[in-house]
Motif scaffolding. Structure first.
Motif, mmCIF file in Angstrom:
data_model
loop_
_atom_site.group_PDB
_atom_site.id
_atom_site.type_symbol
_atom_site.label_atom_id
_atom_site.label_comp_id
_atom_site.label_asym_id
_atom_site.label_seq_id
_atom_site.Cartn_x
_atom_site.Cartn_y
_atom_site.Cartn_z
ATOM 1 N N LEU A 64 1.149 -1.394 0.022
ATOM 2 C CA LEU A 64 0.390 -0.203 0.082
ATOM 3 C C LEU A 64 0.952 1.240 0.194
ATOM 4 C CD1 LEU A 64 -2.975 -0.970 2.672
ATOM 5 C CD2 LEU A 64 -3.185 -0.587 -0.156
ATOM 6 N N ALA A 65 1.841 1.321 0.995
ATOM 7 C CA ALA A 65 2.894 2.221 0.973
ATOM 8 C C ALA A 65 3.545 2.800 -0.537
ATOM 9 C CB ALA A 65 3.563 2.056 1.859
ATOM 10 N N ARG A 66 3.922 2.199 -1.521
ATOM 11 C CA ARG A 66 4.839 2.252 -2.486
ATOM 12 C C ARG A 66 3.332 2.235 -3.376
ATOM 13 N NH1 ARG A 66 7.475 -3.160 -1.138
ATOM 14 N NH2 ARG A 66 5.573 -4.175 -1.820
ATOM 15 N N ARG A 67 2.569 1.885 -3.424
ATOM 16 C CA ARG A 67 1.345 2.263 -4.405
ATOM 17 C C ARG A 67 0.766 3.764 -4.092
ATOM 18 N NH1 ARG A 67 -2.885 -2.499 -4.647
ATOM 19 N NH2 ARG A 67 -1.590 -4.399 -5.444
ATOM 20 N N HIS A 68 1.002 4.363 -3.149
ATOM 21 C CA HIS A 68 0.340 5.636 -2.626
ATOM 22 C C HIS A 68 1.600 6.633 -1.430
ATOM 23 C CE1 HIS A 68 -4.098 4.274 -2.719
ATOM 24 N NE2 HIS A 68 -3.365 3.296 -2.792
ATOM 25 N N ARG A 69 2.712 6.012 -1.856
ATOM 26 C CA ARG A 69 4.231 6.724 -1.752
ATOM 27 C C ARG A 69 4.066 7.544 -0.505
ATOM 28 N NH1 ARG A 69 4.990 10.176 -7.767
ATOM 29 N NH2 ARG A 69 5.574 8.026 -9.147
ATOM 30 N N LEU A 70 4.064 6.483 0.428
ATOM 31 C CA LEU A 70 4.207 6.678 1.858
ATOM 32 C C LEU A 70 4.982 6.015 2.299
ATOM 33 C CD1 LEU A 70 -0.061 5.641 2.802
ATOM 34 C CD2 LEU A 70 1.055 7.888 1.233
ATOM 35 N N ALA A 71 5.543 6.874 3.895
ATOM 36 C CA ALA A 71 6.532 6.474 4.088
ATOM 37 C C ALA A 71 5.971 5.345 5.587
ATOM 38 C CB ALA A 71 6.514 7.650 5.019
ATOM 39 N N VAL A 72 6.864 4.657 5.235
ATOM 40 C CA VAL A 72 6.768 3.865 6.607
ATOM 41 C C VAL A 72 6.910 4.296 7.835
ATOM 42 C CG1 VAL A 72 6.238 0.893 7.391
ATOM 43 C CG2 VAL A 72 5.114 2.225 4.925
ATOM 44 N N VAL A 73 6.772 4.027 9.109
ATOM 45 C CA VAL A 73 7.332 3.917 10.575
ATOM 46 C C VAL A 73 7.059 3.047 11.227
ATOM 47 C CG1 VAL A 73 8.319 5.479 12.827
ATOM 48 C CG2 VAL A 73 8.193 6.046 10.671
ATOM 49 N N GLU A 74 8.105 1.936 11.626
ATOM 50 C CA GLU A 74 6.934 0.926 12.007
ATOM 51 C C GLU A 74 7.098 1.495 14.277
ATOM 52 O OE1 GLU A 74 8.928 -2.998 11.310
ATOM 53 O OE2 GLU A 74 9.836 -2.003 9.663
ATOM 54 N N ASP A 75 6.341 1.130 14.534
ATOM 55 C CA ASP A 75 6.523 0.911 16.494
ATOM 56 C C ASP A 75 6.522 -0.441 16.562
ATOM 57 O OD1 ASP A 75 5.694 1.278 18.602
ATOM 58 O OD2 ASP A 75 4.282 2.376 18.776
ATOM 59 N N ALA A 76 7.969 -0.722 17.282
ATOM 60 C CA ALA A 76 8.373 -2.209 17.577
ATOM 61 C C ALA A 76 8.272 -2.099 19.274
ATOM 62 C CB ALA A 76 9.559 -2.475 16.382
ATOM 63 N N ALA A 77 7.997 -0.892 19.715
ATOM 64 C CA ALA A 77 8.124 -0.413 20.752
ATOM 65 C C ALA A 77 8.017 -1.990 21.688
ATOM 66 C CB ALA A 77 7.137 0.576 21.809
ATOM 67 N N GLN A 78 7.607 -3.051 21.333
ATOM 68 C CA GLN A 78 6.846 -3.893 22.391
ATOM 69 C C GLN A 78 7.572 -5.385 21.207
ATOM 70 O OE1 GLN A 78 2.373 -4.106 22.831
ATOM 71 N NE2 GLN A 78 2.708 -2.350 24.070
ATOM 72 N N ALA A 79 8.529 -5.343 20.907
ATOM 73 C CA ALA A 79 8.873 -6.906 19.573
ATOM 74 C C ALA A 79 9.837 -6.798 19.120
ATOM 75 C CB ALA A 79 7.957 -6.667 18.277
ATOM 76 N N HIS A 80 10.906 -6.555 20.419
ATOM 77 C CA HIS A 80 12.150 -6.659 20.419
ATOM 78 C C HIS A 80 12.397 -8.281 19.906
ATOM 79 C CE1 HIS A 80 11.533 -3.369 22.828
ATOM 80 N NE2 HIS A 80 12.949 -2.756 22.756
ATOM 81 N N GLY A 81 13.454 -8.292 18.435
ATOM 82 C CA GLY A 81 14.023 -9.408 18.364
ATOM 83 C C GLY A 81 12.556 -10.407 17.180
ATOM 84 N N ALA A 82 11.414 -9.931 17.454
ATOM 85 C CA ALA A 82 10.579 -10.907 16.256
ATOM 86 C C ALA A 82 10.797 -10.639 14.984
ATOM 87 C CB ALA A 82 8.649 -9.937 16.554
ATOM 88 N N LEU A 83 10.664 -12.038 14.096
ATOM 89 C CA LEU A 83 11.161 -11.606 12.488
ATOM 90 C C LEU A 83 9.424 -11.357 11.946
ATOM 91 C CD1 LEU A 83 13.510 -14.668 12.909
ATOM 92 C CD2 LEU A 83 13.660 -11.735 13.310
ATOM 93 N N TYR A 84 9.461 -11.359 10.571
ATOM 94 C CA TYR A 84 8.870 -11.155 10.183
ATOM 95 C C TYR A 84 9.459 -11.268 8.660
ATOM 96 C CZ TYR A 84 4.917 -9.884 6.520
ATOM 97 O OH TYR A 84 3.746 -9.684 5.775
ATOM 98 N N ARG A 85 8.586 -12.139 8.447
ATOM 99 C CA ARG A 85 8.915 -13.595 7.247
ATOM 100 C C ARG A 85 11.021 -13.413 6.602
ATOM 101 N NH1 ARG A 85 4.161 -15.179 5.357
ATOM 102 N NH2 ARG A 85 2.833 -13.793 4.599
ATOM 103 N N GLY A 86 11.241 -13.469 8.048
ATOM 104 C CA GLY A 86 13.243 -14.148 8.437
ATOM 105 C C GLY A 86 14.045 -13.115 8.921
#
Length: 444
Positions: free
Chosen positions: A171-193
């Motif tokens: 969605l971000a690429r299609r609409h030229r949007l920035a993406v800022v991840e709030d990973a405050a609670q997710a240290h060490g979690a993986l998404y697609r490796g």
């Protein structure tokens, strides 16, 4: 009405609220977190004795060492230490030049900082609904909210589970949007490796003392693979000044900045904690998985799960309650939750609620308190009337769920989690009592 509960050897136990013995011994109801060792104490004392005590120095410091270590951990080129997780988010948005006239899409269920960070930049937070299983942003809700003023998406990896980043990045690429991840609670979690925080333009982590990777108070880390974005972030956290290794400080502000630095004492403490992070994470994975396995068969109780392709940091465990599945006909989910909450607490199971309303209901947003005079909404050209925000899933999740927080982070939490499971099973073996209590809540 049929109550779905298979009798066991504990089925006749009297619930603690009615005078029975609690399932959880008092010593297991609250566990130490963070676990503070002599190594942590020595790291802090060594910093106090040898300095430097601040990050605005042109030489190596505990802050720069932590930044290097966390950047390597996340597989990114840059990491910028900040005073807390909120300033990490705000700094990321500022470095991306998001400000007045912009909208940032934020999940309706999160800690208040996720919505305040855009507001701090005079941008308007727009609240999207969540997925009912992962509790993270629903891409279809995000899609419906994208408009001409949308500048960024701020996915939150809530409770430690990654948001659906493939769909959100598309969605971000299609609409030229920035993406800022709030990973405050997710240290060490993986998404697609890949580590969360490394997937968007920037990611923000909190080091607040309750987090999976803590400091001895408050702290934050901003990560990015964009060297220019990292450079801007360093200016912004230090009054807009340039602090370069080997160069004298010139006290010139080259752009708008704040004083959002991480202290060396806090960085040293976190560096010491980072040495044990993998071991703690492995213990948590084994113990939480066993705990959830015991509870998964209880009727009407939905335990946290992990989406395919993701790993979970297990920062918070959220359980949803469905009265019909438990055979509690005619009871609302909220009444079931309220009754179960009271009975579990009486058994010594330290359940709590996390966030009592969607972010859109917080007065600072709903009443457009903001910076006063309706800003930043007025600056964006809104007519002053708050738009209704339909987030039915977030509202339902808040109404029908309970959470377990912090206790399970301790690497020695296995015995406590076993006792908490005993407490759940005891309550579920007495669903007739749950029903009677829930009816009272339904009539209130």
């Amino acid at each position: 009405m049929t109550v779905n509960a298979a009798p066991t050897k504990r089925s006749q136990d009297t619930l603690a609220v009615f005078g029975g013995a609690p399932a959880v011994p008092r010593r297991l109801r609250s566990l130490e977190w963070p676990v503070i060792t002599d190594a942590d104490r020595q790291a802090v004392l060594s910093t106090l004795d040898g300095g430097p005590l601040v990050s605005d120095v042109n030489s190596e410091s505990p802050v720069s060492l932590l930044e290097q270590a966390w950047a390597a951990r996340c597989g990114v080129a840059g990491c910028v230490g900040t005073s807390n997780g909120t300033t990490a988010l705000t700094t990321a948005l500022a470095a991306l030049d998001i400000g007045p006239g912009d909208e940032v899409i934020v999940p309706a269920l999160s800690f208040i900082a996720s919505g305040l960070a855009p507001l701090h930049q005079m941008a308007v937070p727009v609240f999207a609904d969540i997925d009912p299983v992962t509790f993270t942003l629903d891409p279809e809700s995000v899609r419906s909210l994208i408009g001409p003023r949308t500048a960024a998406i701020l996915p939150v990896h809530l409770h430690g589970h990654p948001a659906p980043m493939d769909d959100l990045l598309d969605l971000a690429r299609r609409h030229r949007l920035a993406v800022v991840e709030d990973a405050a609670q997710a240290h060490g979690a993986l998404y697609r490796g890949r580590p969360v925080g490394s997937l968007g333009d920037a990611g923000a982590f909190s080091l607040q003392v309750t987090k999976n990777l803590p400091t001895c108070g408050e702290g934050g880390l901003l990560v990015t693979d964009d060297a220019e974005l990292a450079r801007k972030a360093r200016l912004i956290r230090q009054f807009g000044e340039v602090i370069d290794a080997g160069k004298e400080r010139d006290y010139v502000s080259y752009r708008l900045g704040w004083n959002s630095k991480l202290s060396s004492v806090q960085a040293a403490f976190t560096l010491s904690q980072l040495d044990r992070f993998d071991a703690y994470e492995a213990a948590r994975e084994e113990q939480v998985t066993r705990f959830l396995g015991r509870l998964a068969s209880l009727p009407g109780l939905t335990v946290p799960t992990v989406a395919e392709g993701s790993t979970h940091a297990w920062h918070i465990l959220r359980f949803r309650l469905e009265p019909a599945a438990a055979g509690l006909d005619g009871i609302t989910p909220g009444a079931f939750r309220a009754a179960a909450h009271r009975l579990l607490r009486a058994e010594g199971v330290p359940m709590s609620r996390y966030q009592l309303m969607p972010l859109s209901d917080q007065k600072v947003f709903a009443d457009r308190v903001g910076f006063g005079h309706g800003h930043p909404w007025a600056a964006a050209g809104d007519d002053g009337a708050a738009r209704p925000v339909p987030t039915p899933v977030a509202r339902q999740v808040i109404d029908d769920s309970l959470t377990l927080q912090k206790r399970h982070l301790n690497p020695g939490a296995g015995a406590a989690l076993d006792a908490y499971a005993d407490g759940f099973e005891k309550v579920w073996n007495n669903l007739e009592d749950v029903l009677r209590l829930a009816r009272g809540y339904s009539n209130e």
